[in-house]
Design a protein around this motif. Structure first.
Motif, PDB file in Angstrom:
ATOM      1  N   SER A 109       0.798  -1.224   0.000  1.00  0.00           N
ATOM      2  CA  SER A 109       0.000   0.000   0.000  1.00  0.00           C
ATOM      3  C   SER A 109       0.825   1.267   0.000  1.00  0.00           C
ATOM      4  O   SER A 109       0.296   2.345  -0.225  1.00  0.00           O
ATOM      5  CB  SER A 109      -0.931   0.008   1.229  1.00  0.00           C
ATOM      6  N   LEU A 173      -7.124 -10.881   6.079  1.00  0.00           N
ATOM      7  CA  LEU A 173      -8.079  -9.849   6.463  1.00  0.00           C
ATOM      8  C   LEU A 173      -9.418 -10.452   6.862  1.00  0.00           C
ATOM      9  O   LEU A 173     -10.040 -10.012   7.841  1.00  0.00           O
ATOM     10  CB  LEU A 173      -8.257  -8.853   5.316  1.00  0.00           C
ATOM     11  N   CYS A 190      -8.023   1.624   8.655  1.00  0.00           N
ATOM     12  CA  CYS A 190      -7.183   1.295   7.496  1.00  0.00           C
ATOM     13  C   CYS A 190      -6.279   2.457   7.106  1.00  0.00           C
ATOM     14  O   CYS A 190      -5.552   2.365   6.114  1.00  0.00           O
ATOM     15  CB  CYS A 190      -8.056   0.905   6.309  1.00  0.00           C
ATOM     16  N   LEU A 197      -8.102  -2.624  -0.421  1.00  0.00           N
ATOM     17  CA  LEU A 197      -8.929  -2.516   0.782  1.00  0.00           C
ATOM     18  C   LEU A 197     -10.379  -2.203   0.439  1.00  0.00           C
ATOM     19  O   LEU A 197     -11.304  -2.769   1.035  1.00  0.00           O
ATOM     20  CB  LEU A 197      -8.353  -1.436   1.703  1.00  0.00           C
ATOM     21  N   ALA A 202     -13.730  -1.790   2.664  1.00  0.00           N
ATOM     22  CA  ALA A 202     -13.328  -0.550   3.337  1.00  0.00           C
ATOM     23  C   ALA A 202     -14.066   0.633   2.742  1.00  0.00           C
ATOM     24  O   ALA A 202     -14.499   0.604   1.582  1.00  0.00           O
ATOM     25  CB  ALA A 202     -11.821  -0.345   3.212  1.00  0.00           C
TER      26      ALA A 202
END
Length: 230
Positions: A109, A173, A190, A197, A202
Protein backbone atom coordinates in the motif's frame (compact mmCIF):
# COMPACT_ATOMS: atom_id res chain seq x y z
CA UNK A 1 7.18 21.97 7.25
CA UNK A 2 7.71 25.07 9.42
CA UNK A 3 3.97 25.26 10.17
CA UNK A 4 3.84 21.71 11.52
CA UNK A 5 3.79 21.19 15.28
CA UNK A 6 7.06 19.91 16.75
CA UNK A 7 6.51 17.51 19.62
CA UNK A 8 8.01 17.95 23.06
CA UNK A 9 10.47 15.05 23.41
CA UNK A 10 9.52 14.66 27.09
CA UNK A 11 5.72 14.62 26.69
CA UNK A 12 3.53 12.24 24.66
CA UNK A 13 1.06 15.05 23.87
CA UNK A 14 -0.28 15.86 20.40
CA UNK A 15 -1.99 18.93 18.94
CA UNK A 16 -5.71 18.71 18.08
CA UNK A 17 -6.58 16.88 14.88
CA UNK A 18 -7.93 20.11 13.42
CA UNK A 19 -4.33 21.35 13.20
CA UNK A 20 -3.45 18.75 10.55
CA UNK A 21 -2.40 20.10 7.16
CA UNK A 22 -4.52 19.75 4.06
CA UNK A 23 -1.38 19.31 1.94
CA UNK A 24 0.16 16.88 2.50
CA UNK A 25 -3.14 15.51 3.67
CA UNK A 26 -3.13 14.87 7.40
CA UNK A 27 0.42 15.77 8.41
CA UNK A 28 0.00 16.87 12.01
CA UNK A 29 3.28 16.77 13.92
CA UNK A 30 6.98 16.03 13.69
CA UNK A 31 9.48 14.56 16.12
CA UNK A 32 9.17 12.72 19.39
CA UNK A 33 9.81 9.01 19.61
CA UNK A 34 8.08 5.66 19.20
CA UNK A 35 7.81 4.80 22.88
CA UNK A 36 4.78 2.70 23.89
CA UNK A 37 3.35 5.69 25.78
CA UNK A 38 3.53 7.97 22.75
CA UNK A 39 2.23 5.34 20.34
CA UNK A 40 -0.76 4.58 22.57
CA UNK A 41 -1.51 8.28 22.96
CA UNK A 42 -1.28 8.72 19.19
CA UNK A 43 -3.56 5.84 18.20
CA UNK A 44 -6.18 6.69 20.79
CA UNK A 45 -6.28 10.22 19.34
CA UNK A 46 -6.55 9.04 15.72
CA UNK A 47 -2.89 9.65 14.82
CA UNK A 48 -0.29 7.29 13.38
CA UNK A 49 3.44 7.49 12.48
CA UNK A 50 4.58 7.23 8.86
CA UNK A 51 7.99 8.31 7.68
CA UNK A 52 11.13 7.11 5.94
CA UNK A 53 14.81 7.24 6.85
CA UNK A 54 16.42 9.73 7.31
CA UNK A 55 13.30 11.79 8.13
CA UNK A 56 12.27 12.51 11.72
CA UNK A 57 9.12 10.77 12.90
CA UNK A 58 6.09 12.20 11.04
CA UNK A 59 2.62 11.91 12.59
CA UNK A 60 -0.55 11.85 10.47
CA UNK A 61 -4.32 12.10 10.74
CA UNK A 62 -5.72 12.27 7.18
CA UNK A 63 -9.19 13.38 6.18
CA UNK A 64 -11.02 11.34 5.00
CA UNK A 65 -10.05 8.24 6.94
CA UNK A 66 -10.33 4.73 5.49
CA UNK A 67 -12.03 2.25 7.81
CA UNK A 68 -13.51 -1.22 7.64
CA UNK A 69 -16.30 -2.48 9.86
CA UNK A 70 -15.48 -6.16 10.56
CA UNK A 71 -19.09 -7.25 10.11
CA UNK A 72 -19.14 -5.66 6.65
CA UNK A 73 -16.06 -7.31 5.16
CA UNK A 74 -16.72 -8.28 1.55
CA UNK A 75 -15.85 -11.83 0.58
CA UNK A 76 -16.12 -12.37 -3.17
CA UNK A 77 -17.43 -15.61 -4.66
CA UNK A 78 -13.96 -16.56 -5.88
CA UNK A 79 -12.45 -15.91 -2.44
CA UNK A 80 -15.15 -18.02 -0.81
CA UNK A 81 -14.10 -20.90 -3.06
CA UNK A 82 -10.47 -20.45 -1.99
CA UNK A 83 -11.47 -20.40 1.68
CA UNK A 84 -13.63 -23.48 1.24
CA UNK A 85 -10.72 -25.45 -0.24
CA UNK A 86 -8.80 -24.86 2.99
CA UNK A 87 -5.38 -25.08 1.37
CA UNK A 88 -4.00 -22.23 3.47
CA UNK A 89 -3.78 -22.26 7.26
CA UNK A 90 -4.31 -19.18 9.47
CA UNK A 91 -2.79 -18.47 12.87
CA UNK A 92 -2.82 -15.45 15.17
CA UNK A 93 0.12 -13.99 17.10
CA UNK A 94 2.47 -16.88 16.35
CA UNK A 95 5.02 -15.13 14.11
CA UNK A 96 4.78 -11.39 14.70
CA UNK A 97 8.44 -10.67 13.94
CA UNK A 98 8.24 -12.52 10.64
CA UNK A 99 5.05 -10.68 9.68
CA UNK A 100 6.41 -7.20 10.31
CA UNK A 101 9.64 -8.13 8.55
CA UNK A 102 7.63 -9.39 5.59
CA UNK A 103 5.62 -6.17 5.48
CA UNK A 104 8.81 -4.12 5.53
CA UNK A 105 9.98 -5.70 2.29
CA UNK A 106 6.72 -6.50 0.50
CA UNK A 107 4.36 -3.70 1.53
CA UNK A 108 1.56 -3.31 -1.02
CA UNK A 109 0.00 0.00 0.00
CA UNK A 110 2.97 2.37 0.37
CA UNK A 111 6.25 3.07 -1.36
CA UNK A 112 9.69 3.41 0.17
CA UNK A 113 11.26 1.73 3.16
CA UNK A 114 8.73 3.20 5.59
CA UNK A 115 9.07 0.41 8.17
CA UNK A 116 12.39 1.61 9.52
CA UNK A 117 14.49 -0.31 12.01
CA UNK A 118 13.19 2.06 14.69
CA UNK A 119 9.58 1.26 13.78
CA UNK A 120 10.23 -2.46 13.58
CA UNK A 121 11.70 -2.51 17.09
CA UNK A 122 8.92 -0.28 18.45
CA UNK A 123 6.11 -2.52 17.20
CA UNK A 124 7.86 -5.67 18.36
CA UNK A 125 7.93 -4.08 21.81
CA UNK A 126 4.22 -3.23 21.47
CA UNK A 127 3.57 -6.88 20.60
CA UNK A 128 5.50 -8.05 23.64
CA UNK A 129 3.35 -5.73 25.77
CA UNK A 130 0.17 -7.20 24.29
CA UNK A 131 -0.91 -4.21 22.15
CA UNK A 132 0.28 -5.28 18.69
CA UNK A 133 -1.07 -8.39 16.98
CA UNK A 134 -0.53 -10.33 13.80
CA UNK A 135 -2.45 -12.71 11.56
CA UNK A 136 -0.34 -15.24 9.68
CA UNK A 137 -1.25 -17.25 6.58
CA UNK A 138 0.66 -20.46 5.84
CA UNK A 139 0.95 -23.02 3.08
CA UNK A 140 2.13 -26.03 5.02
CA UNK A 141 5.09 -24.59 7.01
CA UNK A 142 5.78 -21.68 4.64
CA UNK A 143 4.59 -18.18 5.59
CA UNK A 144 2.84 -16.77 2.50
CA UNK A 145 1.15 -13.65 3.86
CA UNK A 146 -0.32 -11.80 6.79
CA UNK A 147 -0.93 -8.50 8.52
CA UNK A 148 -0.31 -6.69 11.78
CA UNK A 149 -1.67 -3.75 13.75
CA UNK A 150 -2.53 -2.34 17.16
CA UNK A 151 -5.56 -3.35 19.21
CA UNK A 152 -6.94 -0.80 21.69
CA UNK A 153 -10.37 -1.19 23.20
CA UNK A 154 -12.84 -2.09 20.46
CA UNK A 155 -10.69 -0.72 17.65
CA UNK A 156 -7.97 -2.41 15.61
CA UNK A 157 -5.52 -0.04 13.97
CA UNK A 158 -4.25 -1.83 10.89
CA UNK A 159 -0.66 -1.07 9.94
CA UNK A 160 0.35 -3.21 7.00
CA UNK A 161 -0.19 -6.48 5.16
CA UNK A 162 1.70 -8.53 2.61
CA UNK A 163 1.16 -11.47 0.32
CA UNK A 164 3.63 -13.84 -1.30
CA UNK A 165 0.81 -15.89 -2.80
CA UNK A 166 -2.46 -14.97 -4.47
CA UNK A 167 -5.27 -14.24 -1.97
CA UNK A 168 -3.06 -14.64 1.11
CA UNK A 169 -3.54 -11.07 2.37
CA UNK A 170 -7.28 -11.29 1.65
CA UNK A 171 -7.52 -14.48 3.70
CA UNK A 172 -5.62 -12.75 6.51
CA UNK A 173 -8.08 -9.85 6.46
CA UNK A 174 -11.12 -12.12 6.52
CA UNK A 175 -9.62 -14.07 9.42
CA UNK A 176 -8.88 -10.80 11.21
CA UNK A 177 -12.49 -9.68 10.84
CA UNK A 178 -13.73 -12.98 12.24
CA UNK A 179 -11.34 -12.73 15.17
CA UNK A 180 -12.28 -9.12 15.90
CA UNK A 181 -15.99 -9.91 15.86
CA UNK A 182 -15.41 -12.67 18.41
CA UNK A 183 -13.65 -10.07 20.61
CA UNK A 184 -16.36 -7.44 20.21
CA UNK A 185 -14.14 -5.12 18.15
CA UNK A 186 -16.28 -2.92 15.91
CA UNK A 187 -13.84 -0.93 13.79
CA UNK A 188 -10.65 -1.43 11.78
CA UNK A 189 -8.63 1.69 11.00
CA UNK A 190 -7.18 1.29 7.50
CA UNK A 191 -5.55 4.74 7.62
CA UNK A 192 -5.36 5.48 3.87
CA UNK A 193 -7.50 3.47 1.49
CA UNK A 194 -6.43 1.67 -1.68
CA UNK A 195 -8.24 -0.47 -4.28
CA UNK A 196 -7.32 -3.69 -2.47
CA UNK A 197 -8.93 -2.52 0.78
CA UNK A 198 -11.96 -0.96 -0.90
CA UNK A 199 -12.61 -4.24 -2.74
CA UNK A 200 -12.79 -5.91 0.68
CA UNK A 201 -15.37 -3.48 2.04
CA UNK A 202 -13.33 -0.55 3.34
CA UNK A 203 -14.87 2.90 3.08
CA UNK A 204 -13.91 6.50 3.69
CA UNK A 205 -15.37 8.50 6.57
CA UNK A 206 -14.60 12.00 7.77
CA UNK A 207 -11.84 12.57 10.30
CA UNK A 208 -14.42 14.00 12.71
CA UNK A 209 -16.61 10.89 12.49
CA UNK A 210 -13.54 8.70 12.93
CA UNK A 211 -12.61 10.61 16.10
CA UNK A 212 -16.16 10.15 17.38
CA UNK A 213 -15.91 6.40 16.80
CA UNK A 214 -12.66 6.29 18.77
CA UNK A 215 -14.18 8.17 21.67
CA UNK A 216 -17.05 5.69 21.77
CA UNK A 217 -15.07 2.49 21.27
CA UNK A 218 -11.95 3.09 23.36
CA UNK A 219 -12.37 3.19 27.11
CA UNK A 220 -10.59 5.58 29.44
CA UNK A 221 -8.22 2.86 30.67
CA UNK A 222 -7.85 0.27 27.87
CA UNK A 223 -5.83 -2.83 28.58
CA UNK A 224 -3.76 -5.02 26.23
CA UNK A 225 -5.33 -8.28 25.13
CA UNK A 226 -3.87 -11.72 24.62
CA UNK A 227 -5.37 -13.00 21.40
CA UNK A 228 -3.86 -16.46 21.37
CA UNK A 229 -4.48 -18.96 18.63
CA UNK A 230 -7.51 -18.38 16.42
Amino acid sequence: MSSVYWLDPDKPDFPPLSAALQEPNGLLAVGGDLSPERLLAAYQSGIFPWYEDPQPVLWWSPDPRAVLFPNKVHVSRSLRKVLKRGELRVTVDTAFRRIISGCSTLDQSRTGTWITREMLNAYIQMHELGWAHSVEVWRDQTLVGGLYGIGIGRVFFGESMFSRESNASKIALVALCEKLQSLGVELIDCQVGNPHLFSMGAENISRQLFAEHLQRLIGTTPKPQQWGLS
